[in-house]
Design an enzyme around this catalytic site. Sequence first.
Site, mmCIF file in Angstrom:
data_model
loop_
_atom_site.group_PDB
_atom_site.id
_atom_site.type_symbol
_atom_site.label_atom_id
_atom_site.label_comp_id
_atom_site.label_asym_id
_atom_site.label_seq_id
_atom_site.Cartn_x
_atom_site.Cartn_y
_atom_site.Cartn_z
ATOM 1 N N SER A 1 1.203 -9.833 -0.287
ATOM 2 C CA SER A 1 0.980 -8.508 -0.502
ATOM 3 C C SER A 1 1.239 -7.657 0.960
ATOM 4 C CB SER A 1 -0.568 -8.251 -0.622
ATOM 5 O OG SER A 1 -1.322 -9.080 -0.023
ATOM 6 N N ASP B 1 -17.288 -11.543 -3.980
ATOM 7 C CA ASP B 1 -17.802 -10.266 -4.754
ATOM 8 C C ASP B 1 -17.251 -10.312 -6.080
ATOM 9 O OD1 ASP B 1 -16.101 -9.178 -3.003
ATOM 10 O OD2 ASP B 1 -16.316 -7.402 -4.204
ATOM 11 N N LYS C 1 0.837 -1.243 -0.130
ATOM 12 C CA LYS C 1 -0.065 0.143 -0.134
ATOM 13 C C LYS C 1 1.074 1.174 0.040
ATOM 14 C CE LYS C 1 -4.638 -1.169 0.552
ATOM 15 N NZ LYS C 1 -4.561 -2.871 1.030
ATOM 16 N N GLU D 1 -9.296 -14.213 -4.041
ATOM 17 C CA GLU D 1 -9.988 -13.406 -2.759
ATOM 18 C C GLU D 1 -10.429 -14.496 -1.677
ATOM 19 O OE1 GLU D 1 -13.392 -11.217 -4.256
ATOM 20 O OE2 GLU D 1 -14.224 -12.926 -5.401
ATOM 21 N N SER E 1 -8.725 1.318 8.389
ATOM 22 C CA SER E 1 -8.251 0.810 9.634
ATOM 23 C C SER E 1 -6.974 0.083 9.555
ATOM 24 C CB SER E 1 -9.366 -0.111 10.419
ATOM 25 O OG SER E 1 -9.584 -0.962 9.721
ATOM 26 N N GLY F 1 -15.829 -13.922 0.645
ATOM 27 C CA GLY F 1 -16.296 -12.657 0.256
ATOM 28 C C GLY F 1 -16.038 -12.782 -1.237
HETATM 29 C C1 LIG Z 1 -5.117 -3.775 0.892
HETATM 30 C C2 LIG Z 1 -4.510 -5.122 0.739
HETATM 31 C C3 LIG Z 1 -4.752 -6.255 -0.094
HETATM 32 C C4 LIG Z 1 -6.034 -6.077 -0.981
HETATM 33 O O1 LIG Z 1 -5.623 -5.052 -1.953
HETATM 34 P P1 LIG Z 1 -6.826 -4.329 -3.086
HETATM 35 O O2 LIG Z 1 -6.048 -3.269 -3.877
HETATM 36 O O3 LIG Z 1 -7.694 -3.723 -2.076
HETATM 37 O O4 LIG Z 1 -7.279 -5.310 -3.943
HETATM 38 C C5 LIG Z 1 -4.405 -7.307 -0.040
HETATM 39 N N1 LIG Z 1 -3.427 -7.779 0.847
HETATM 40 C C6 LIG Z 1 -3.178 -6.787 1.735
HETATM 41 C C7 LIG Z 1 -1.893 -7.134 2.806
HETATM 42 C C8 LIG Z 1 -3.427 -5.448 1.812
HETATM 43 O O5 LIG Z 1 -3.106 -4.347 2.694
#
Ligand SMILES: *Cc1c(COP(=O)(O)O)cnc(C)c1O
Length: 322
Positions: free
Chosen positions: A307, A213, A56, A207, A81, A211
């Site tokens: 991620s 979606d 992020k 996903e 959050s 969820g």
């Molecule tokens: C936000 C987040 C996601 C999902 O990312 P999107 O861009 O909302 O699809 C996946 N893994 C982690 C660790 C995140 O912080």
Amino acid sequence: MTSFELPTYADVEAAAARIAGVANRTPVLTSRTLNELAGAELFIKSENFQRMGAFKFRGAFNALSKFSPEQRKAGVVAFSSGNHAQGIALSAKILGIPATIVMPHDAPAAKVEATKGYGAEVVVYDRYTEDREAIGRRLAGEHGLTLIPPYDHPDVLAGQGTAAKELFEEVGELDYLFVPLGGGGLLSGTALSTRALAPRCVLYGVEPEAGNDGQRSFRSGSIVHIDTPKTIADGAQTQHLGNYTFAIIKRDVNDVLTASDADLVSAMKFFATRMKTIVEPTGCLGLAGALNMKQSLKGKRVGVIVSGGNIDLERFCALAAV
Ligand SMILES: *Cc1c(COP(=O)(O)O)cnc(C)c1O
């Protein structure tokens, strides 16, 4: 047909130039044990080693870097959050921009402290009686702040696409790439890089099963809204994809898969015990999705985006003990 202009790979390249030297160029991990388990060659792009512990930071820093002098002076507001809050707070601190983060009153104390630690002002709201988007918009209107949403924004998703750009630059083309999916910022940005750098690569979003979606939206062709799903993957508890993210996902992604909470715990334990790396449950979606279809991956070159790695040690231990 979309009535707004979608970002392109050129925007990912511009984002890469903006974050260069500020964001970490995260490692691509490999494991012989994992390759044997999967019967394939896996490349793990490890964003749990990114600044503030998740990808992020890339999108947040890219978006804030593009602020005009007036926007910088007035400040940024975000509602989250989780990792987006910390990405915005840290980026704002680095760029000298005042930041306000709207968080639920019952957000984990560690996350509130981390966000405050980056110098952001935290505004709390009651998640059962108040609407955080409305609060964010009101603050933006009253104080001239710029609202940066967690995923449905061209600069945010272009920034997220830089992780896959680095991956392809480092390991070359791949046969498959598995990417965690919440609101789709990471997946849509990844799709821009994939179609530019590895056009034949099969790209899957993954996903939480509870969820799905994104899967239903992808397969039906229009955005499906759901109630907040019950899953341990708290970074992917989104209720719907965004307009920008869905338009790109629909065009450039091959399919959306799901993983159960039990799959995520197995992957989390594998990362910790065999690869000595701490991954949060949401960060495990990509590997869980890949292992669920390993029969199809025999002998292939497979990329996985991890991620993030932000999880309290107590929660990690509790999940690992199940
Ligand atoms: C936000 C987040 C996601 C999902 O990312 P999107 O861009 O909302 O699809 C996946 N893994 C982690 C660790 C995140 O912080």
